[in-house]
Design an enzyme around this catalytic site. Structure first.
Site, short mmCIF file in Angstrom:
data_model
loop_
_atom_site.label_atom_id
_atom_site.label_comp_id
_atom_site.label_asym_id
_atom_site.label_seq_id
_atom_site.Cartn_x
_atom_site.Cartn_y
_atom_site.Cartn_z
N GLU A 164 0.86 -1.19 0.00
CA GLU A 164 0.00 0.00 0.00
C GLU A 164 0.89 1.24 0.00
O GLU A 164 1.30 1.72 1.04
CB GLU A 164 -0.94 0.02 1.20
CG GLU A 164 -1.99 1.11 1.09
CD GLU A 164 -2.91 1.21 2.30
OE1 GLU A 164 -3.92 1.91 2.19
OE2 GLU A 164 -2.60 0.60 3.34
N HIS A 205 -9.84 0.42 -0.01
CA HIS A 205 -10.78 0.97 0.97
C HIS A 205 -11.68 2.05 0.35
O HIS A 205 -11.53 3.25 0.59
CB HIS A 205 -10.13 1.43 2.26
CG HIS A 205 -8.85 2.19 2.16
ND1 HIS A 205 -8.68 3.30 1.37
CD2 HIS A 205 -7.67 2.00 2.80
CE1 HIS A 205 -7.45 3.77 1.52
NE2 HIS A 205 -6.82 2.99 2.39
N ARG A 230 -21.75 16.60 -10.30
CA ARG A 230 -21.09 17.23 -11.45
C ARG A 230 -19.59 16.95 -11.48
O ARG A 230 -18.90 17.37 -12.40
CB ARG A 230 -21.34 18.74 -11.45
CG ARG A 230 -22.75 19.13 -11.86
CD ARG A 230 -22.88 20.62 -12.12
NE ARG A 230 -22.65 21.40 -10.92
CZ ARG A 230 -23.61 21.71 -10.03
NH1 ARG A 230 -24.85 21.29 -10.23
NH2 ARG A 230 -23.33 22.43 -8.97
N ASP A 240 -8.40 -3.59 7.21
CA ASP A 240 -7.42 -2.50 7.34
C ASP A 240 -6.97 -2.40 8.78
O ASP A 240 -6.75 -1.33 9.33
CB ASP A 240 -8.02 -1.18 6.85
CG ASP A 240 -6.95 -0.12 6.57
OD1 ASP A 240 -5.75 -0.43 6.63
OD2 ASP A 240 -7.33 1.05 6.32
N LEU A 280 -8.55 9.11 11.03
CA LEU A 280 -8.68 7.66 11.15
C LEU A 280 -7.42 7.01 10.61
O LEU A 280 -6.93 7.37 9.53
CB LEU A 280 -9.90 7.17 10.38
CG LEU A 280 -11.26 7.36 11.05
CD1 LEU A 280 -12.38 7.03 10.07
CD2 LEU A 280 -11.38 6.49 12.29
N GLY A 334 -6.40 3.31 10.01
CA GLY A 334 -6.69 1.89 10.06
C GLY A 334 -7.83 1.63 11.03
O GLY A 334 -8.55 2.54 11.46
#
Length: 373
Positions: free
Chosen positions: A120, A204, A215, A259, A292, A294
């Site tokens: 990641e 995620h 739009r 995660d 946040l 994980g």
């Protein structure tokens, strides 16, 4: 052998599940509605493709941390996982990949099976790091190939809008690496282009990507309109239940990941996520600024959350087992069928985890993880 309500690819059967040498050899039984009895529910073992840590250990620590993570998550029904890295200096990444590879050569048979690495980053957008440290950079094939020689990189997250990354997606896809779009400020059009160049899914979903506006549909719009696969964290904290329901309707093979961090399976307190300190409290994990970082989610709770959102048990099971296995092209995993690996979880009628088998080996049994529901 186990007896109960067996979830097979052809539906529920009440009967006996047999295995030999770690693979399912026979399933005996008749069609059944499991809601009509209180016998155990036998499901395929859970497959988590996004795991940073657990049991107080972080994958980026390397060494014995990988074993601790694998031993922790099997307690919650995860029978296979991808050890997931954080964006880090090159030397740290190389060290960790070597340690993951060493563990895979001599794994603990009583732990979750480590299928390889989910890289990641670091090939992500520095403007959308989320909880990732600031070591993002452009990716080139030569560097990724060097890393792949250290450990099996099964899945790689990148931001497709960065220079050269569409070509990199094509090159990696040709080499069998699954590429996911994540930590991105890319537009809807750039997301569609990434899929056309061989990207396989989204990391995620909703988190750390450009959102949906009518739009300016962004990366979320590209996923909702075009994705066959995407991962999502169903802890009911990272994503609102309404957004989860929308994604379930739009993406055929949406699958669950945790995660999870070192804080998974642990009490509230301070933990590590890569080079950063994080705090577990109120059911979540956050950086000092409140971001946040994980989760503390475990896969058995992910299953219950999806059922609470209206999925049948069979549908929720697919999103924790069959779909992630299919995403990796691992048709020997994620299903209870003859010839598949004998990885299974046993639940009671209230979806409390009662037992876990990995390759036919009983590794968890008892009432250690009973929900309060």
């Amino acid at each position: 052998m186990r007896y109960g309500n067996i979830l097979t690819p052809d539906g529920w059967r009440l009967g006996e599940l047999h295995w030999h040498d770690g693979r399912i050899s026979r399933i005996d039984g008749e069609p059944v509605d499991p809601e009509q009895n209180d016998l155990p529910r036998l499901l395929p073992g859970f497959i988590d493709l996004h795991v940073h840590g657990g049991g107080g250990a972080d994958v980026m620590e390397g060494g014995s941390a990988v074993a601790t993570v694998a031993r922790t998550h099997v307690r919650f029904g995860t029978t296979s996982l991808l050890a997931t890295t954080m964006t880090a200096p090159d030397d740290d990444t190389r060290r960790v990949l070597g340690d993951v590879s060493a563990y895979m050569e001599a794994p603990d048979p009583s732990a979750s099976r480590v299928l390889g690495v989910h890289l990641e980053g670091p090939y992500i957008n520095p403007g959308k790091l989320g909880a990732q440290p600031s070591h993002a950079r452009l990716g080139v094939l030569e560097e990724v190939e060097e890393l792949r020689r250290l450990a099996p990189i099964v899945l790689l997250t990148l931001a497709p809008e960065l220079a050269g990354h569409l070509t990199l997606i094509e090159q990696l896809s040709e080499r069998g690496v699954r590429v996911q779009i994540g930590h991105t400020l890319g537009s809807y059009e750039e997301g569609v282009a990434a899929l056309e160049h061989g990207a396989h899914g989204f990391t995620h979903l909703f988190n750390a990507m450009s959102g949906l506006h009518h739009r300016k549909p962004g990366m979320v719009g590209a996923a909702m309109a075009h994705a066959e696969y995407a991962e999502l964290i169903p802890d009911l904290l990272h994503v609102h239940p309404g957004a989860i329901r929308a994604a379930l309707r739009c993406i055929p093979h949406l699958y669950a990941v945790t995660d999870s961090t070192a804080a998974a399976g642990m009490p509230d307190g301070e933990y590590r996520l890569g080079e950063q300190a994080v705090t577990k409290c109120l059911g979540g994990v956050r950086l000092a600024d409140g971001t946040l970082a994980g989760s503390t989610l475990t896969m058995d709770q992910a299953l219950r959350n999806l059922v609470d959102l209206g999925q049948t048990l069979a549908e929720a099971s697919d999103r924790l087992s069959r779909y992630p296995a299919d995403f990796l092209g691992r048709h020997d995993l994620g299903r209870l069928a003859e010839g598949a690996r004998a990885d299974l979880v046993e639940l009671d009628s209230r979806l409390n985890l009662k037992a876990v088998h990995v390759g036919g080996r009983l590794v968890v049994e008892g009432d250690a993880h009973v929900t309060d529901a």
